[in-house]
Motif scaffolding. Structure first.
Motif, short mmCIF file in Angstrom:
data_model
loop_
_atom_site.label_atom_id
_atom_site.label_comp_id
_atom_site.label_asym_id
_atom_site.label_seq_id
_atom_site.Cartn_x
_atom_site.Cartn_y
_atom_site.Cartn_z
N ARG A 10 13.19 -39.85 -38.60
CA ARG A 10 12.05 -39.23 -38.09
C ARG A 10 10.96 -39.34 -38.67
O ARG A 10 9.77 -39.21 -37.99
CB ARG A 10 12.52 -37.78 -37.79
CG ARG A 10 11.62 -36.92 -36.73
CD ARG A 10 12.27 -35.57 -36.56
NE ARG A 10 13.31 -35.67 -35.89
CZ ARG A 10 13.95 -34.66 -35.77
NH1 ARG A 10 13.93 -33.44 -36.38
NH2 ARG A 10 15.32 -34.57 -34.99
N LYS B 20 9.96 -42.06 -40.20
CA LYS B 20 9.41 -43.42 -39.97
C LYS B 20 8.94 -43.71 -38.49
O LYS B 20 7.97 -44.25 -38.22
CB LYS B 20 10.66 -44.25 -40.24
CG LYS B 20 10.39 -45.79 -39.82
CD LYS B 20 9.17 -46.70 -40.19
CE LYS B 20 9.26 -48.22 -40.24
NZ LYS B 20 9.14 -48.18 -38.43
N PHE B 21 9.69 -43.23 -37.58
CA PHE B 21 9.43 -43.43 -36.30
C PHE B 21 9.94 -42.25 -35.21
O PHE B 21 10.91 -42.18 -34.71
CB PHE B 21 10.16 -44.88 -35.75
CG PHE B 21 9.74 -45.41 -34.50
CD1 PHE B 21 8.61 -44.66 -33.60
CD2 PHE B 21 9.96 -46.55 -33.95
CE1 PHE B 21 8.10 -45.13 -32.62
CE2 PHE B 21 9.48 -47.05 -32.76
CZ PHE B 21 8.73 -46.37 -32.02
N PRO B 22 8.96 -41.12 -35.33
CA PRO B 22 9.39 -39.93 -34.75
C PRO B 22 9.70 -39.98 -33.23
O PRO B 22 10.38 -39.29 -32.67
CB PRO B 22 8.40 -38.74 -35.04
CG PRO B 22 7.20 -39.67 -35.38
CD PRO B 22 7.88 -41.10 -35.85
N GLU B 23 9.06 -41.09 -32.36
CA GLU B 23 8.98 -41.15 -31.17
C GLU B 23 10.38 -41.91 -30.51
O GLU B 23 10.35 -41.95 -29.34
CB GLU B 23 7.80 -41.69 -30.52
CG GLU B 23 6.39 -40.97 -30.88
CD GLU B 23 5.91 -41.33 -32.10
OE1 GLU B 23 4.69 -40.66 -32.58
OE2 GLU B 23 6.46 -42.21 -33.03
N LEU B 24 10.95 -42.73 -31.52
CA LEU B 24 11.88 -43.37 -31.06
C LEU B 24 13.11 -42.44 -30.16
O LEU B 24 13.81 -42.95 -29.44
CB LEU B 24 12.69 -44.15 -32.22
CG LEU B 24 13.63 -45.10 -31.85
CD1 LEU B 24 13.31 -46.30 -30.93
CD2 LEU B 24 14.23 -45.71 -33.41
N THR C 190 4.51 -47.77 -28.53
CA THR C 190 4.66 -46.72 -29.06
C THR C 190 4.48 -46.88 -30.54
O THR C 190 3.96 -45.86 -31.21
CB THR C 190 5.86 -45.67 -28.54
OG1 THR C 190 5.85 -45.72 -27.41
CG2 THR C 190 5.66 -44.50 -29.20
N ALA C 191 5.30 -47.98 -31.05
CA ALA C 191 5.35 -47.99 -32.48
C ALA C 191 4.02 -48.52 -33.14
O ALA C 191 3.49 -48.42 -34.36
CB ALA C 191 6.32 -49.10 -32.86
N THR D 259 1.16 -47.10 -32.48
CA THR D 259 0.18 -45.87 -32.45
C THR D 259 1.02 -44.84 -33.17
O THR D 259 0.68 -43.65 -33.11
CB THR D 259 -0.14 -45.56 -30.88
OG1 THR D 259 1.02 -45.13 -30.11
CG2 THR D 259 -0.81 -46.60 -30.43
N THR D 260 2.23 -45.10 -33.75
CA THR D 260 3.18 -44.08 -34.29
C THR D 260 2.28 -43.53 -35.71
O THR D 260 1.61 -44.10 -36.24
CB THR D 260 4.50 -44.33 -34.51
OG1 THR D 260 5.19 -43.34 -35.04
CG2 THR D 260 4.64 -45.55 -35.47
N SER D 261 2.74 -42.16 -36.01
CA SER D 261 2.24 -41.40 -37.15
C SER D 261 3.36 -41.54 -38.43
O SER D 261 3.04 -40.69 -39.35
CB SER D 261 1.91 -40.09 -36.87
OG SER D 261 3.03 -39.49 -36.25
N GLY D 262 4.09 -42.44 -38.02
CA GLY D 262 5.22 -42.42 -39.20
C GLY D 262 4.85 -43.39 -40.27
O GLY D 262 4.11 -44.23 -40.21
#
Length: 486
Positions: free
Chosen positions: A126, A128-132, A175-176, A178-181
């Motif tokens: 989470r 690294k990539f919370p939206e996944l 999405t990746a 623009t992710t905040s991870g």
């Protein structure tokens, strides 16, 4: 005074006993509290010893002896192939049947273990990539994607073809970007990759177990497999707890085995079929039109229960009963899809030229006269060409008068004529009223007054019978004489 002293002594003795009991109770409470503290400390020690950062402390199924033994037996059975040497043995005593029941229970445990590992991977990845986790819901697909991406920030360099549909791949790539991870540390990334490897290993073990169960379904439940297929039959048996438990289950519960309520995110549930379980994976259900699928599912559940009872008693090892039921199901579904028969025009009845059994007569003629249509109704039912008819409400509204009153000045005039039946009724009524039998007029009498100042007794029918009248009269002297007149 002595009595008062004895009372005081007894009260003091009772107080001493109460104080001793309170001391004992306090000691017991202290001991219980010590035991409770020890228990709480033990539980806390177990919770503290459970390290959620360690995968082995979370996932323990692969290290159990039961998992190892069942997987070893499954691999040996798959290498050996199917055997039909145990045909005469009772189903519950068959070792292969027991192994199939154990495999069904193990497949459920493997699914639960994969969910636990999925939560572990999701918590670690989470950062690294919370939206996944909101884009990829299936645990195995999530583990494959995490294993493929790793610590890579630019997903254009990662090939996800074959793991996810193209539409989801595009959404994940956008999405990746623009992710905040942030990239994971090496130790956390290594634990995440190991968890993904373990989840994929468990998934392959589950597939192997299901392949073994499906390969033995033709021997354990040949009739059930003929209707719903080997894969669905294995899932039904595993969820129900064996073939005997499935045979004792009613059809309405078989229909719900494996059913899950679908989360439609606020959309209508009118068209969602959440009352269907594993039976929706059958070929019959998928080939049925959507409007008839619920009826087909109920029919499948009913037939599956029947053939499960046949298989539990080894009634038909050849599977002929299941194939017969499958043909009946196909025939019924095809019958449901047939259009309704066209409405045929009803022909007129054949004219009956033969003489009727009911003969006519005076009574029938009189009845027809009694119920015959009147002249007024005949005129009301008749219309003259080119002449508008009058109506009760005017302007063509209400009941029409037809040709009534059109011959005169426009007023409604009905000439009432007495029918033959009415004439006969009035005649009978007059006869009853005057009391005559009909031979005479009712005004004749046998007494007649003569010019000789006497009363004569005469016969009214004398003219008819004898051609003359024979009268008897009384004179003033009291004598009488007979006179015959011609």
């Amino acid at each position: 005074m002595v009595l008062v002293a004895t009372l005081n002594d007894s009260f003091l003795a009772d107080l001493d006993e109460l104080s001793d009991n309170e001391d004992d109770l306090l000691e017991e409470e202290d001991s219980d509290a010590e035991h409770m503290e020890e228990d709480v400390d033990g539980d806390l020690a177990d919770i503290e010893s459970l390290n959620y950062d360690d995968l082995d402390s979370v996932s323990k199924l692969q290290k159990t002896q039961r998992y190892t033994d069942i997987m070893q037996k499954v691999e040996n059975a798959l290498e050996k192939g199917s055997e039909s040497s145990n045909v005469g043995i009772v189903l519950e005593d068959d070792p292969e049947y027991q192994l199939i029941v154990d495999c069904n229970a193990l497949s459920v445990d493997i699914e639960n273990e994969i969910v636990i590992i999925h939560n572990f991977i999701r918590d670690k990845y989470r950062l690294k990539f919370p939206e996944l986790e909101s884009l990829v819901h299936h645990p195995v697909d999530y583990a494959r994607v995490v294993q493929k991406i790793g610590n890579e920030m630019d997903l254009t360099l990662v090939d996800l073809e074959g793991l996810l549909p193209s539409a989801i791949i595009m959404v994940v790539s956008v999405t990746a970007s623009t992710t905040s991870g942030k990239p994971l540390p090496d130790d956390v990334l290594q634990k995440t990759i190991d968890a993904c490897d373990r989840a994929l290993t468990l998934d392959s073990a589950k597939k192997k177990v299901l392949d073994f169960v499906e390969s033995r379904m033709g021997y354990i439940a040949p009739n059930l497999s003929a209707i719903v297929g080997s894969a669905v039959a294995a899932k039904l048996m595993g969820t129900a707890g064996g073939l005997s438990a499935l045979a004792k289950m009613p059809a309405c519960n078989v229909q719900l085995l494996g059913a899950k309520r679908k989360n439609l995110a606020g959309f209508s549930t009118a068209t969602s079929q959440f009352r269907v379980g594993y039976l929706e994976q059958t070929e019959i259900f998928q080939s049925t039109p959507p409007s008839l699928r619920m009826r087909a599912c109920r029919l499948l559940a009913a037939k599956s229960t029947l053939v499960a009872r046949v298989d539990s008693t080894r009634g038909d090892p050849t599977g002929k009963t299941g194939r017969t039921f499958r043909a009946e199901i196909h025939k019924k579904i095809e019958k449901w899809q047939e259009p309704p028969p066209a409405k045929q025009p009803k022909p007129l009845p054949v004219p009956d030229s033969e003489p009727k059994k009911k003969r006519g007569g005076r009574r029938l003629r009189k009845m027809k006269e009694r119920y015959a249509i009147t002249d007024m109704r005949k005129l009301a039912n008749r219309m003259q060409f080119g002449v508008p008819e009058e109506s009760s409400l005017g302007d063509g509204l209400g009941e029409g008068y037809g040709m009534l009153g059109q011959a005169g000045n426009g007023k409604l005039r009905v000439s009432v004529g007495q029918s033959k039946l009415g004439t006969k009724v009035s005649k009978k009524f007059k006869e009853k009223r005057f009391g005559s039998s009909g031979a005479t007029s009712g005004l004749t009498s046998s007494l007649a007054f003569t010019p000789v100042q006497g009363i004569e007794l005469s016969n009214p029918q004398a003219n008819v019978l004898g051609g003359g009248i024979q009268s008897t009269y009384f004179s003033e002297t009291g004598t009488f004489s007979k006179i015959k007149r011609t």
